[in-house]
Enzyme design. Structure first.
Site, PDB file in Angstrom:
ATOM      1  N   ARG A 131      18.284 -76.250 -16.319  1.00  0.00           N
ATOM      2  CA  ARG A 131      19.523 -75.602 -16.107  1.00  0.00           C
ATOM      3  C   ARG A 131      19.193 -74.124 -15.577  1.00  0.00           C
ATOM      4  O   ARG A 131      19.809 -73.008 -15.815  1.00  0.00           O
ATOM      5  CB  ARG A 131      20.314 -75.184 -17.265  1.00  0.00           C
ATOM      6  CG  ARG A 131      20.935 -76.415 -17.647  1.00  0.00           C
ATOM      7  CD  ARG A 131      22.174 -76.115 -18.838  1.00  0.00           C
ATOM      8  NE  ARG A 131      22.626 -77.476 -19.164  1.00  0.00           N
ATOM      9  CZ  ARG A 131      22.285 -78.277 -20.283  1.00  0.00           C
ATOM     10  NH1 ARG A 131      21.377 -77.748 -21.170  1.00  0.00           N
ATOM     11  NH2 ARG A 131      22.649 -79.213 -20.701  1.00  0.00           N
ATOM     12  N   LYS A 175      20.644 -69.070  -0.966  1.00  0.00           N
ATOM     13  CA  LYS A 175      21.275 -70.425  -0.662  1.00  0.00           C
ATOM     14  C   LYS A 175      20.180 -71.369  -0.905  1.00  0.00           C
ATOM     15  O   LYS A 175      18.939 -71.143  -0.239  1.00  0.00           O
ATOM     16  CB  LYS A 175      21.853 -70.391   0.690  1.00  0.00           C
ATOM     17  CG  LYS A 175      23.130 -69.886   0.968  1.00  0.00           C
ATOM     18  CD  LYS A 175      23.610 -70.126   2.214  1.00  0.00           C
ATOM     19  CE  LYS A 175      25.028 -69.589   2.524  1.00  0.00           C
ATOM     20  NZ  LYS A 175      25.768 -69.562   3.714  1.00  0.00           N
ATOM     21  N   GLU A 208      16.960 -66.819  14.996  1.00  0.00           N
ATOM     22  CA  GLU A 208      17.690 -66.156  14.005  1.00  0.00           C
ATOM     23  C   GLU A 208      17.522 -64.424  14.066  1.00  0.00           C
ATOM     24  O   GLU A 208      18.414 -63.726  13.463  1.00  0.00           O
ATOM     25  CB  GLU A 208      17.410 -66.763  12.598  1.00  0.00           C
ATOM     26  CG  GLU A 208      17.412 -68.191  12.294  1.00  0.00           C
ATOM     27  CD  GLU A 208      19.099 -68.421  11.702  1.00  0.00           C
ATOM     28  OE1 GLU A 208      19.574 -67.635  11.787  1.00  0.00           O
ATOM     29  OE2 GLU A 208      19.167 -69.602  11.718  1.00  0.00           O
ATOM     30  N   LYS A 239      20.345 -58.678   6.574  1.00  0.00           N
ATOM     31  CA  LYS A 239      20.784 -59.761   5.791  1.00  0.00           C
ATOM     32  C   LYS A 239      21.203 -59.347   4.431  1.00  0.00           C
ATOM     33  O   LYS A 239      22.039 -59.934   4.119  1.00  0.00           O
ATOM     34  CB  LYS A 239      19.939 -61.346   5.906  1.00  0.00           C
ATOM     35  CG  LYS A 239      20.316 -62.141   4.973  1.00  0.00           C
ATOM     36  CD  LYS A 239      19.807 -63.587   5.447  1.00  0.00           C
ATOM     37  CE  LYS A 239      20.599 -64.326   4.401  1.00  0.00           C
ATOM     38  NZ  LYS A 239      20.203 -65.914   4.611  1.00  0.00           N
ATOM     39  N   GLU A 260      29.551 -65.854  -0.372  1.00  0.00           N
ATOM     40  CA  GLU A 260      30.174 -66.190   1.000  1.00  0.00           C
ATOM     41  C   GLU A 260      31.994 -66.489   0.886  1.00  0.00           C
ATOM     42  O   GLU A 260      32.132 -67.456   1.163  1.00  0.00           O
ATOM     43  CB  GLU A 260      29.528 -67.427   1.775  1.00  0.00           C
ATOM     44  CG  GLU A 260      29.790 -67.803   3.071  1.00  0.00           C
ATOM     45  CD  GLU A 260      29.078 -68.433   3.882  1.00  0.00           C
ATOM     46  OE1 GLU A 260      27.905 -68.573   3.754  1.00  0.00           O
ATOM     47  OE2 GLU A 260      29.737 -69.479   4.419  1.00  0.00           O
ATOM     48  N   ARG A 317      29.835 -63.079   4.629  1.00  0.00           N
ATOM     49  CA  ARG A 317      28.559 -63.562   4.648  1.00  0.00           C
ATOM     50  C   ARG A 317      28.678 -64.493   5.794  1.00  0.00           C
ATOM     51  O   ARG A 317      27.832 -65.212   6.358  1.00  0.00           O
ATOM     52  CB  ARG A 317      28.158 -64.233   3.372  1.00  0.00           C
ATOM     53  CG  ARG A 317      27.033 -64.751   3.397  1.00  0.00           C
ATOM     54  CD  ARG A 317      25.971 -65.127   2.064  1.00  0.00           C
ATOM     55  NE  ARG A 317      24.812 -65.743   2.338  1.00  0.00           N
ATOM     56  CZ  ARG A 317      23.868 -65.750   1.507  1.00  0.00           C
ATOM     57  NH1 ARG A 317      24.127 -65.460   0.268  1.00  0.00           N
ATOM     58  NH2 ARG A 317      23.018 -66.434   1.696  1.00  0.00           N
ATOM     59  N   ASN A 338      26.539 -67.406   9.735  1.00  0.00           N
ATOM     60  CA  ASN A 338      26.722 -68.548  10.475  1.00  0.00           C
ATOM     61  C   ASN A 338      26.905 -68.756  12.068  1.00  0.00           C
ATOM     62  O   ASN A 338      27.272 -69.548  12.422  1.00  0.00           O
ATOM     63  CB  ASN A 338      27.809 -69.458   9.609  1.00  0.00           C
ATOM     64  CG  ASN A 338      27.459 -69.731   8.325  1.00  0.00           C
ATOM     65  OD1 ASN A 338      26.114 -69.820   8.052  1.00  0.00           O
ATOM     66  ND2 ASN A 338      28.656 -69.594   7.269  1.00  0.00           N
ATOM     67  N   HIS A 364      26.248 -71.865  14.315  1.00  0.00           N
ATOM     68  CA  HIS A 364      25.791 -72.618  13.350  1.00  0.00           C
ATOM     69  C   HIS A 364      26.587 -73.767  13.186  1.00  0.00           C
ATOM     70  O   HIS A 364      26.277 -75.048  13.002  1.00  0.00           O
ATOM     71  CB  HIS A 364      25.587 -72.260  11.679  1.00  0.00           C
ATOM     72  CG  HIS A 364      24.031 -71.584  11.867  1.00  0.00           C
ATOM     73  ND1 HIS A 364      23.987 -70.117  12.297  1.00  0.00           N
ATOM     74  CD2 HIS A 364      23.128 -71.713  10.886  1.00  0.00           C
ATOM     75  CE1 HIS A 364      22.647 -69.810  11.901  1.00  0.00           C
ATOM     76  NE2 HIS A 364      22.299 -70.574  11.174  1.00  0.00           N
ATOM     77  N   HIS A 374      24.718 -77.235  13.983  1.00  0.00           N
ATOM     78  CA  HIS A 374      24.524 -78.070  12.886  1.00  0.00           C
ATOM     79  C   HIS A 374      24.947 -79.349  13.661  1.00  0.00           C
ATOM     80  O   HIS A 374      24.589 -80.585  13.379  1.00  0.00           O
ATOM     81  CB  HIS A 374      25.497 -77.797  11.928  1.00  0.00           C
ATOM     82  CG  HIS A 374      24.810 -76.769  10.783  1.00  0.00           C
ATOM     83  ND1 HIS A 374      25.482 -76.353   9.678  1.00  0.00           N
ATOM     84  CD2 HIS A 374      23.520 -76.261  10.999  1.00  0.00           C
ATOM     85  CE1 HIS A 374      24.506 -75.686   9.218  1.00  0.00           C
ATOM     86  NE2 HIS A 374      23.288 -75.677   9.827  1.00  0.00           N
ATOM     87  N   HIS A 380      16.237 -76.353  14.063  1.00  0.00           N
ATOM     88  CA  HIS A 380      17.397 -75.843  13.407  1.00  0.00           C
ATOM     89  C   HIS A 380      17.564 -74.309  14.406  1.00  0.00           C
ATOM     90  O   HIS A 380      18.698 -74.442  14.802  1.00  0.00           O
ATOM     91  CB  HIS A 380      17.179 -75.490  12.138  1.00  0.00           C
ATOM     92  CG  HIS A 380      18.208 -74.548  11.424  1.00  0.00           C
ATOM     93  ND1 HIS A 380      19.563 -74.851  11.611  1.00  0.00           N
ATOM     94  CD2 HIS A 380      18.397 -73.374  11.265  1.00  0.00           C
ATOM     95  CE1 HIS A 380      20.268 -73.938  11.074  1.00  0.00           C
ATOM     96  NE2 HIS A 380      19.625 -72.862  10.870  1.00  0.00           N
TER      97      HIS A 380
HETATM   98  N1  GLY Z   1      21.930 -68.670   6.664  1.00  0.00           N
HETATM   99  C1  GLY Z   1      23.061 -68.075   6.192  1.00  0.00           C
HETATM  100  C2  GLY Z   1      23.188 -67.582   4.953  1.00  0.00           C
HETATM  101  O1  GLY Z   1      22.265 -67.266   4.062  1.00  0.00           O
HETATM  102  O2  GLY Z   1      24.276 -67.353   4.444  1.00  0.00           O
END
Ligand code: GLY
Length: 380
Positions: free
Chosen positions: A130, A152, A194, A235, A245, A249, A253, A256, A260, A274
């Protein structure tokens, strides 16, 4: 300016998230200080290092040595290189290995690798017993400026990328810029997309600096460290305002949603890294913004010109074999429909209202996107 490749004083960027706050330590040679930093944060903890075969050959010994010098007992779990490990099988393997290594609640997982290893090891840490703490030691440019920061973690589902995961903030991020010297030019450039993203989405002055300095960033030295630290600060600022998010946030993206879909269309293979998907996706987002009258066409052209100058693909036709496959706009729309940014069938896009100012645009008319993509596929 080509700065000398020497150890410089590390830069520390704080991600101020209350009881989940942590530092990102950036600098040439900082991997050697990993053990001392970990020991100071978690005295008595043991460390299970998760890495991949490629990174292990270059950096595992040095990482273990730093931890052992600080009196930290280590174990190692080595996974296959590449996106294939970010899977149900991959997470099962890592969790079972961590349990077999008797990693307990007070111990640590160390993610030593690029975005795949960071996401996979971080997710394993999030669910093992956990939740156990983990430390990110990102070894790709993409991981240093993006995926290692912000918590993330997750794996891919056969139905789409990053569809299973958890928010789990690391205890510490140690970004040694010297490890980037072992990346291929192509991998480094993919990560650079990025870096450029932070300029395009929120900082026109940084974008202008990148236009002048991108060759020095590739060469290494002070410009590289400045670019990484600026990206991490950007960031961190966004994550601190919107950790989960719920809003802002999502700006991260940028590029993306298109990217994606292109990664999925090319089977998440080496045909499109990527960051390369993000580069093409960012250009598409800028061009789509211009088409909607949100920015001038000259601004979209400026984004494209810079990414191309940095050696990145900027058009669908730049993807190896893509034109011959005759992937249609409908197929790309279908792939975008699996994106996490879809709400009841309506696509949310990150678009530009200026170069350096991205906005979240919900409820984009799918027909408009489809027509735009059809024109791009036809070479417009
Ligand atoms: N890679 C996008 C984020 O971390 O929100």
């Amino acid at each position: 300016m080509t700065a000398p490749l020497k150890n410089t004083d590390p830069v520390t960027v704080e991600v101020a998230l209350g009881e989940r706050a942590y530092d990102i330590v950036i600098g040439r040679g900082v991997l050697a200080s990993l053990g001392a930093r970990v020991a100071a944060l978690r005295p008595g903890a043991r460390a299970a290092i998760v890495t991949d075969e490629y990174v292990a050959t270059h950096w595992l010994r040095k990482t273990e040595a730093s931890l052992l010098d600080a009196g930290i007992a280590t174990s190692r779990i080595v996974v296959d290189e590449g996106e294939v490990s970010k899977s149900w099988e991959g997470i099962e393997y890592v969790c079972e290995q961590l349990i077999a290594a008797k990693v307990e609640r007070n111990d640590l997982v160390i993610a030593l690798g690029g975005g795949v290893v960071g996401d996979l090891a971080g997710f394993a840490a999030a669910i093992l017993r956990r939740g156990v703490d983990f430390v990110q030691v990102p070894t790709s440019l993409l991981a240093q400026v993006d995926s290692s920061v912000g918590g993330k973690t997750g794996i891919n589902s056969p139905q789409g990328k990053n569809l299973v995961g958890a928010f789990h903030q690391p205890l510490l991020v140690v970004a040694d810029t010297a490890v980037l010297d072992t990346l291929s030019q192509r991998q480094f450039r993919a990560g650079y997309a990025e870096v450029a993203k932070y300029g395009v989405l929120g900082d026109e002055a940084f974008f202008a600096w990148l236009e002048v300095n991108h060759a020095d960033i590739l060469a290494g030295g002070a410009a590289r460290e400045h670019a990484i630290a600026t990206s991490c600060r950007a960031k961190a600022a966004i994550v601190m305002r919107d950790e989960r998010e719920n809003g802002e946030r999502a700006l991260l993206n940028l590029g993306h949603t298109f990217g994606h879909a292109l990664e999925a269309a090319t089977g998440f293979s080496d045909r499109l890294y990527h960051g390369e998907g993000v580069a093409i996706g960012m250009v598409l987002a800028a061009e789509f913004s211009a088409e909607l009258g949100m920015i001038a066409e000259a601004d979209a052209a400026r984004v494209k010109r810079h990414l191309a100058a940095a050696g990145l693909p900027t058009r669908l036709q730049d993807i190896a074999g893509f034109s011959q496959e005759r992937i249609g706009a409908d197929a790309l729309m279908e792939l975008m429909a699996q994106d996490k940014k879809v709400r009841r069938g309506r696509l949310t896009f990150i678009l530009l209202k200026a170069l350096g100012q991205a906005v979240i645009v919900p409820e984009v008319e799918p027909l408009r996107v489809r027509e735009f993509l059809a024109r791009k596929l036809a070479g417009a």
